[in-house]
Design an enzyme around this catalytic site. Structure first.
Site, PDB file in Angstrom:
ATOM      1  N   GLY A  50       0.881  -0.940  -0.237  1.00  0.00           N
ATOM      2  CA  GLY A  50      -0.099  -0.163   0.100  1.00  0.00           C
ATOM      3  C   GLY A  50       0.968   1.083   0.127  1.00  0.00           C
ATOM      4  CB  THR A  51       1.455   3.721  -2.214  1.00  0.00           C
ATOM      5  OG1 THR A  51      -0.027   4.033  -2.741  1.00  0.00           O
ATOM      6  CG2 THR A  51       2.195   2.687  -3.002  1.00  0.00           C
ATOM      7  CB  THR A  52       0.203   8.040  -0.925  1.00  0.00           C
ATOM      8  OG1 THR A  52       1.394   7.811  -1.516  1.00  0.00           O
ATOM      9  CG2 THR A  52       0.186   9.404  -0.333  1.00  0.00           C
ATOM     10  CE  LYS A  83      -3.569   1.791  -1.048  1.00  0.00           C
ATOM     11  NZ  LYS A  83      -2.430   2.558  -1.790  1.00  0.00           N
ATOM     12  CB  ALA A 225       4.059   3.470  -5.641  1.00  0.00           C
TER      13      ALA A 225
END
EC number: 3.4.25.1
Length: 285
Positions: A50-52, A83, A225
């Site tokens: 998972g990113t931001t 997320k 990403a």
């Protein structure tokens, strides 16, 4: 007794004990804890990340938002991963890092808070929740040192101080309270720049939602990403506010309207910039 009543719960489930569900598992079945798993040295498997995640306070609460992309190396592993989750009625947690472990950590954290409330008959304080999450992250340190790190962003409404608060963590479980706004994940550098420019004291919930969505726009613009809003597939960020009224996830219709406004404004700015540069450049032939 067990032979006569095979469906009866083991005695451990009937004995009053700690208000921590994690401690209960550690005592009676530690194999169920994510931290109980060990990998051979240097053998961390490829796993979606998972990113931001971004968060910002507003008058009367806090907003948390996350993009929908998960990556595995240079590949897009998932386009619609969520997320941002409700930890309980008055708090939210966003995840960055190894997606599978992070999702399991969130589920265990939710159960931890629910278990505490049932045993103690009251909600854990916001600082107490932040500390419980810190302990759980610290338990994952062995896997983090092998490349499977989980770095959440925790935020909630403090029922005592009557305001929104934000907490960040490092892979060792270190807990840090952030003022006003924060971001974690691969696109966090770009998101933080946007938050610094756009956030201001006195925002209402609607304005704060726009600020965090703009921050995700900026992160997606420079970080491959991070996934930006996808109007073609109708994929929008997960955005939730937490206030005295509790946790509230923003609907897709409202987010679509915010995204359209931001896109139109940025399109006008881009066209204006190109027009100016075109007139200044001239023909060099």
């Amino acid at each position: 007794m067990t032979a006569e009543h095979p469906a009866r719960l083991p005695q451990a489930f009937m004995t009053p004990g700690s208000s921590s569900f994690v401690d209960f598992l550690a005592a009676h079945d530690p194999s169920l804890l994510p931290s109980s798993r060990a990998l051979p040295a240097g053998s961390a498997p490829p796993a979606p990340h998972g990113t931001t995640i971004v968060a910002a306070t507003f008058d009367g609460g806090v907003v948390v938002a996350g993009d929908r992309r998960a990556t595995s190396g240079s590949m897009i592993a998932h386009r619609e991963i969520e997320k941002v989750f409700a930890a309980d009625e008055f708090s939210a947690v966003g995840i960055a890092g190894t997606a599978g472990l992070a999702l399991e950590l969130v589920r265990l954290f939710q159960l931890e808070l629910e278990h505490y409330e049932k045993i103690e008959g009251t909600l854990l304080s916001l600082d107490g929740k932040a500390n419980r999450l810190s302990t759980m992250i610290r338990g994952n340190l062995g896997l983090a040192m092998q490349g499977l790190a989980v770095v959440p962003l925790f935020a909630g409404f403090d029922l005592v101080e009557r305001r929104g608060r934000i907490f960040s963590y490092d892979v060792t479980g270190g807990r840090y309270e952030e003022l006003d706004h924060h971001s974690v994940g691969s696109g966090s550098v770009f998101a933080r720049g946007a938050l610094k420019k756009l956030w201001r004291p006195g925002l209402d919930a609607e304005a704060a939602v726009r600020v965090v969505v703009e921050a995700l726009f900026d992160a997606a613009d420079d970080d491959s990403a991070t996934g930006g809003p996808d109007a073609v597939r109708q994929i929008w960020p997960v955005v939730a506010t937490v206030s005295e009224a509790g946790y509230l996830r923003q609907g897709d219709d409202a987010l679509e309207s915010v995204v359209e406004d931001i896109s139109l404004e940025r399109t006008r700015q881009a066209r204006s910039s190109r027009s100016r540069h075109g007139s200044l450049g001239g023909d060099l032939r």
